[in-house]
Scaffold this motif. Sequence first.
Motif, PDB file in Angstrom:
ATOM      1  N   LEU A  17      46.690  30.797  34.207  1.00 26.39           N
ATOM      2  CA  LEU A  17      46.756  29.951  35.396  1.00 26.39           C
ATOM      3  C   LEU A  17      45.552  30.216  36.288  1.00 26.39           C
ATOM      4  O   LEU A  17      45.280  31.357  36.660  1.00 26.39           O
ATOM      5  CB  LEU A  17      48.048  30.219  36.176  1.00 26.39           C
ATOM      6  N   LYS A  18      44.841  29.185  36.624  1.00 29.15           N
ATOM      7  CA  LYS A  18      43.670  29.331  37.479  1.00 29.15           C
ATOM      8  C   LYS A  18      44.112  29.739  38.881  1.00 29.15           C
ATOM      9  O   LYS A  18      45.026  29.153  39.455  1.00 29.15           O
ATOM     10  CB  LYS A  18      42.895  28.008  37.533  1.00 29.15           C
ATOM     11  N   GLY A  19      43.474  30.772  39.417  1.00 33.30           N
ATOM     12  CA  GLY A  19      43.807  31.242  40.752  1.00 33.30           C
ATOM     13  C   GLY A  19      44.761  32.413  40.769  1.00 33.30           C
ATOM     14  O   GLY A  19      45.085  32.941  41.836  1.00 33.30           O
ATOM     15  N   LEU A  20      45.221  32.840  39.578  1.00 32.58           N
ATOM     16  CA  LEU A  20      46.133  33.981  39.494  1.00 32.58           C
ATOM     17  C   LEU A  20      45.382  35.185  38.943  1.00 32.58           C
ATOM     18  O   LEU A  20      44.614  35.054  37.987  1.00 32.58           O
ATOM     19  CB  LEU A  20      47.307  33.644  38.566  1.00 32.58           C
ATOM     20  N   ASP A  21      45.583  36.350  39.537  1.00 31.80           N
ATOM     21  CA  ASP A  21      44.884  37.530  39.047  1.00 31.80           C
ATOM     22  C   ASP A  21      45.777  38.334  38.103  1.00 31.80           C
ATOM     23  O   ASP A  21      46.962  38.055  37.931  1.00 31.80           O
ATOM     24  CB  ASP A  21      44.373  38.404  40.197  1.00 31.80           C
ATOM     25  N   VAL A  22      45.172  39.345  37.495  1.00 34.08           N
ATOM     26  CA  VAL A  22      45.873  40.140  36.486  1.00 34.08           C
ATOM     27  C   VAL A  22      47.064  40.878  37.087  1.00 34.08           C
ATOM     28  O   VAL A  22      48.113  41.011  36.450  1.00 34.08           O
ATOM     29  CB  VAL A  22      44.896  41.146  35.830  1.00 34.08           C
ATOM     30  N   SER A  23      46.922  41.356  38.321  1.00 34.04           N
ATOM     31  CA  SER A  23      48.001  42.136  38.930  1.00 34.04           C
ATOM     32  C   SER A  23      49.276  41.313  39.088  1.00 34.04           C
ATOM     33  O   SER A  23      50.387  41.832  38.928  1.00 34.04           O
ATOM     34  CB  SER A  23      47.555  42.688  40.290  1.00 34.04           C
ATOM     35  N   THR A 128      41.731  37.920  29.196  1.00 30.31           N
ATOM     36  CA  THR A 128      40.584  38.526  29.877  1.00 30.31           C
ATOM     37  C   THR A 128      40.460  37.968  31.292  1.00 30.31           C
ATOM     38  O   THR A 128      40.433  36.748  31.471  1.00 30.31           O
ATOM     39  CB  THR A 128      39.281  38.233  29.098  1.00 30.31           C
ATOM     40  N   PRO A 129      40.393  38.827  32.308  1.00 26.04           N
ATOM     41  CA  PRO A 129      40.225  38.329  33.686  1.00 26.04           C
ATOM     42  C   PRO A 129      38.940  37.519  33.819  1.00 26.04           C
ATOM     43  O   PRO A 129      37.952  37.778  33.127  1.00 26.04           O
ATOM     44  CB  PRO A 129      40.150  39.623  34.516  1.00 26.04           C
ATOM     45  N   ALA A 132      35.590  39.201  34.130  1.00 22.93           N
ATOM     46  CA  ALA A 132      35.120  40.007  33.002  1.00 22.93           C
ATOM     47  C   ALA A 132      34.784  39.161  31.772  1.00 22.93           C
ATOM     48  O   ALA A 132      34.331  39.701  30.762  1.00 22.93           O
ATOM     49  CB  ALA A 132      36.181  41.047  32.628  1.00 22.93           C
ATOM     50  N   LYS A 133      34.986  37.857  31.862  1.00 24.89           N
ATOM     51  CA  LYS A 133      34.856  37.020  30.672  1.00 24.89           C
ATOM     52  C   LYS A 133      33.434  36.964  30.125  1.00 24.89           C
ATOM     53  O   LYS A 133      33.221  37.055  28.915  1.00 24.89           O
ATOM     54  CB  LYS A 133      35.369  35.608  30.963  1.00 24.89           C
ATOM     55  N   LEU A 134      32.449  36.795  30.989  1.00 28.43           N
ATOM     56  CA  LEU A 134      31.072  36.686  30.503  1.00 28.43           C
ATOM     57  C   LEU A 134      30.637  37.954  29.780  1.00 28.43           C
ATOM     58  O   LEU A 134      30.043  37.891  28.695  1.00 28.43           O
ATOM     59  CB  LEU A 134      30.121  36.385  31.664  1.00 28.43           C
TER      60      LEU A 134
END
Length: 213
Positions: A17-23, A128-129, A132-134
């Motif tokens: 989901l765009k806008g959601l972080d890993v935590s 992958t967050p 960190a993707k690139l």
Amino acid sequence: DVNDWSTSHVRVWALRLKGLDVSTADLLFEENICGPSLLLLDKSDLTERGVKLGPAKLIIHARDELIKLKSENPTRSSDKPGKPSKPYPFGRYHDTFRYVEGSVLDVPESGALDFIEPCHEYKGFYQTPDEAKLEKFTTEVIRFAAACMNSRTNGTIHFGIGDKPDYDHGQVVGVTVDDKEGYANELKSAIDGYFEYKHKDAAQMCIKPPRFV
């Protein structure tokens, strides 16, 4: 079907989901939110456990969209394996070819078999967050490409391909890429950074720009 989702499946869904972080995705996992409990969630359940209002609304909205999609087209499920699919034809860069989400690539991951048959490697990439993707992309491509060059073989590394336990091995999951040109430029820079000067030209010729299919 969302009712069949495990806690891991919900976490993967949240990470996409765009806008959601890993935590936030990890919190859902830690709270044992599986498919059936996801359907019962409301905004207060999330905010009471420390999720900010914005991400909480995103989760509930995305969940409601899932329910709506299921009601409109109950036979469709991109998270269940679909028909077998051939990988993009190797070395044919201008073919009109698209993967279908949910289909399963019918070639196994393999190392070098000979000098002609290309090898394949699959990467999920959907967990992958964004930040960190690139780096993850360039590191994996350079590692795979160097192995192919050392073995004097061809190969393709595929991103956005699922694996067990959440998906079938080789299932097309897909990832969102907003800046396609940025990936191509970053890979070119990474080749210059990783390879010695005397090997840079050969590496630039062998490692092709990413294809988004």
